[in-house]
Design a protein around this motif. Structure first.
Motif, short mmCIF file in Angstrom:
data_model
loop_
_atom_site.label_atom_id
_atom_site.label_comp_id
_atom_site.label_asym_id
_atom_site.label_seq_id
_atom_site.Cartn_x
_atom_site.Cartn_y
_atom_site.Cartn_z
N MET A 149 -115.52 85.83 -43.13
CA MET A 149 -114.74 84.60 -43.17
C MET A 149 -113.24 84.89 -43.17
O MET A 149 -112.47 84.17 -42.52
CB MET A 149 -115.13 83.78 -44.41
N CYS A 150 -112.81 85.94 -43.84
CA CYS A 150 -111.40 86.33 -43.81
C CYS A 150 -110.99 86.71 -42.39
O CYS A 150 -109.90 86.34 -41.91
CB CYS A 150 -111.15 87.50 -44.76
N LEU A 151 -111.87 87.45 -41.72
CA LEU A 151 -111.58 87.86 -40.35
C LEU A 151 -111.50 86.64 -39.44
O LEU A 151 -110.60 86.54 -38.59
CB LEU A 151 -112.66 88.83 -39.86
N ASP A 152 -112.43 85.70 -39.61
CA ASP A 152 -112.41 84.48 -38.80
C ASP A 152 -111.12 83.69 -39.02
O ASP A 152 -110.52 83.17 -38.07
CB ASP A 152 -113.62 83.59 -39.12
N GLN A 153 -110.71 83.60 -40.29
CA GLN A 153 -109.48 82.87 -40.61
C GLN A 153 -108.27 83.57 -39.98
O GLN A 153 -107.37 82.91 -39.46
CB GLN A 153 -109.30 82.77 -42.13
N ALA A 154 -108.25 84.89 -40.03
CA ALA A 154 -107.13 85.64 -39.46
C ALA A 154 -107.04 85.41 -37.95
O ALA A 154 -105.95 85.18 -37.40
CB ALA A 154 -107.28 87.13 -39.76
#
Length: 517
Positions: free
Chosen positions: A223-228
């Motif tokens: 999810m952090c990667l998707d947000q980034a």
């Protein structure tokens, strides 16, 4: 940690599972639990999910205990987490085969006390799962806010460093050519293990490169990667917007510069610096156009824009192009000091820009005009005018040359500006009109023969080679010209007048050059 998924090991420490015991599958204690469901029917296929905890009384297995082995097989196939059974209700003993498969598949079999209500078990598990998911969502929301704040404040390097810490690896932002835009300290291209596209309008504008693959089960990391990736799309949109604005500012400045309406030298240098155009000393203007009359307007525009993009991508030596009325005006920095060197440099540029990107048949249709070299920005308007004249007049006077310098057409430029002068009209009637009339009446090529004779300096062999006729035919035609015009072609004054009026004649039909853009 609250952000971590619930595991079987943690499940056993929940108050509702006090008194529960592991019967087999002890090596699966780290299995993560994302879902919980109860099973009291014998149908085992089609509804099980990965990372699921199954709670059962064993009612569906009471007459066929071997079905527990089949349930374990199905759990193993879909990636289930564990099975909790109230063994004292309907199953007094767990089959050995089921215990063996539990160990084999690392899916724990949990014996839970019969007196604990289902609702207590499922509620306890669901509450724990939801609390952990909520903690993850809150964490991701906070990360998203940080990412967005960093991008909007143009602090992308900090975003990349933060992402690297969250994912426990090295991270970089790449452009579409694979070049590093920002990266963590120890990132190297050789260590790239995964790349995620950054998309704007369904088109990849860059990539997030990672030196480790984020496990699919690492929901927080994913999810952090998707947000980034989502937030970096905003960063690339901002970059594109700023770049487009800068290009428009440069284009506007170049048009004003070449038209001579941009101001004096000091102001020009200041404005050039403001829009990112350096002053590099000696410069000249190159005009480029397509001469093929059969090309439709859309195809011509596509080719011109392709060439313009390639020209503006170069950095050293500096050059900058702008599209003006279906022609490219290119300002080129140079170290050349003479016309010959400038012409060779321009030929090299043209071959490099066009040769690798255009079809061969189209390549032949490109023509180029060169203005003289100037040091002052305010004088580039003169070079622009010269390049336009070289392009226009050169196509008539030197049709075989792809690159024509202004100095190649100095005489024609003068003549074109005085084409209606009575003396030129008189010379044309005296020397040109009679030959045109004769050629039209008898189908000869006396005028073309005279033009070649004058241009080659009277070398009859070269005239024959150009016109594909025998030298004797050249001599015969020259005799006819002498008779018709009543002149001596070997007289210097006569040849000067003939050469002058022939140059003026070749300019017929050329539209008067406007001084504006």
């Amino acid at each position: 940690m609250a952000n971590d998924p619930l595991t079987v090991e943690q499940l056993m420490h929940l108050p509702a599972f006090q008194g529960a015991k592991i019967m087999a599958g002890i090596e699966g204690m780290k299995n993560e639990i994302y879902y919980v469901d109860s099973m009291e029917i014998p149908d085992l296929t089609g509804w099980l999910r990965p990372h699921e905890l199954i709670i059962t009384t064993g009612y569906a297995l009471r007459d066929e205990p071997f079905l527990l082995s089949r349930l374990l097989e199905e759990m193993h196939r879909v990636g289930g987490s564990a099975i909790a059974i109230k063994t004292k209700r309907f199953l007094q003993e767990i089959p050995e085969e089921a215990l063996r498969k539990s160990d084999l598949y690392r899916i724990p079999l949990i014996d839970i006390p019969a007196e604990i209500p289902y609702i207590d078990l499922t509620h306890s598990v669901m509450e724990n799962i939801l609390n952990r998911q909520l903690a993850v969502m809150r964490g991701v929301h906070e990360i998203n806010q940080q990412f967005t704040h960093m991008v909007l404040n143009r602090r992308t390097p900090e975003l990349v460093v933060l992402l690297g810490k969250l994912l426990h690896g090295e991270v970089a932002v790449l452009n579409t050519e694979g070049e590093v835009v920002n990266s963590t300290a120890h990132f190297t291209a050789e260590r790239i293990a995964d790349k995620r596209p950054i998309q704007v309008n369904n088109r990849a504008v860059g990539y997030v490169a990672l030196t480790r693959i984020v496990d699919q089960q690492d929901r927080f990391g994913q999810m952090c990667l998707d947000q980034a990736v989502t937030v970096l799309a905003i960063e690339f949109t901002i970059r594109q917007s700023l770049q487009l604005q800068r290009e428009r500012e440069q284009e506007s400045f170049l048009v004003e510069l070449l038209s001579g309406t941009a101001g004096q030298e000091e102001l020009l240098r200041y404005r050039a610096k403001q829009v990112g155009i350096p002053h590099v000393g000696q410069q000249y203007v190159m005009m480029i156009a397509l001469s093929d009359p059969n090309l439709d307007q859309q195809k011509k525009e596509e080719l011109l824009l392709t060439l313009l993009n390639k020209i503006n991508q170069g950095e050293k030596p500096y050059r900058k192009g702008v599209l003006i009325n279906d022609q490219l005006a290119v300002i080129c920095a140079t170290t050349q000091t003479d016309v010959a060197g400038q012409r060779e440099e321009a030929k090299h540029y043209l071959e490099n820009w066009i040769g690798g990107t255009m079809e061969q048949d189209v390549y032949k249709e490109w023509r180029c005009g060169l203005g003289c070299i100037h040091e002052k920005l305010e004088d580039l308007r003169l070079s622009y005018r010269e390049a336009k004249r070289a392009l226009q007049i050169g196509s008539l006077i030197h049709p075989a040359q792809s690159v024509v310098h202004f100095e190649d057409i100095l005489v024609e430029d003068l003549l074109e500006q005085t084409r209606d002068h009575p003396s030129l009209v008189s010379l044309s009637r005296r020397f040109i009109v009679p030959l045109v009339a004769y050629d039209q009446e008898f189908g000869t090529e006396l005028l073309a023969t005279l033009e070649s004779f004058l241009r080659t300096g009277g070398q009859t062999k070269k005239v024959g080679e150009e016109l594909f006729i025998h030298r004797n035919s050249v001599l015969y035609r020259l005799e006819r010209i002498t008779e018709i015009l009543g002149v001596n072609l070997h007289d210097a004054e006569t040849r000067f007048r003939l050469d002058l009026v022939m140059r003026a004649w070749k300019l017929r039909g050329l539209a008067s050059d406007a001084e504006g853009l």
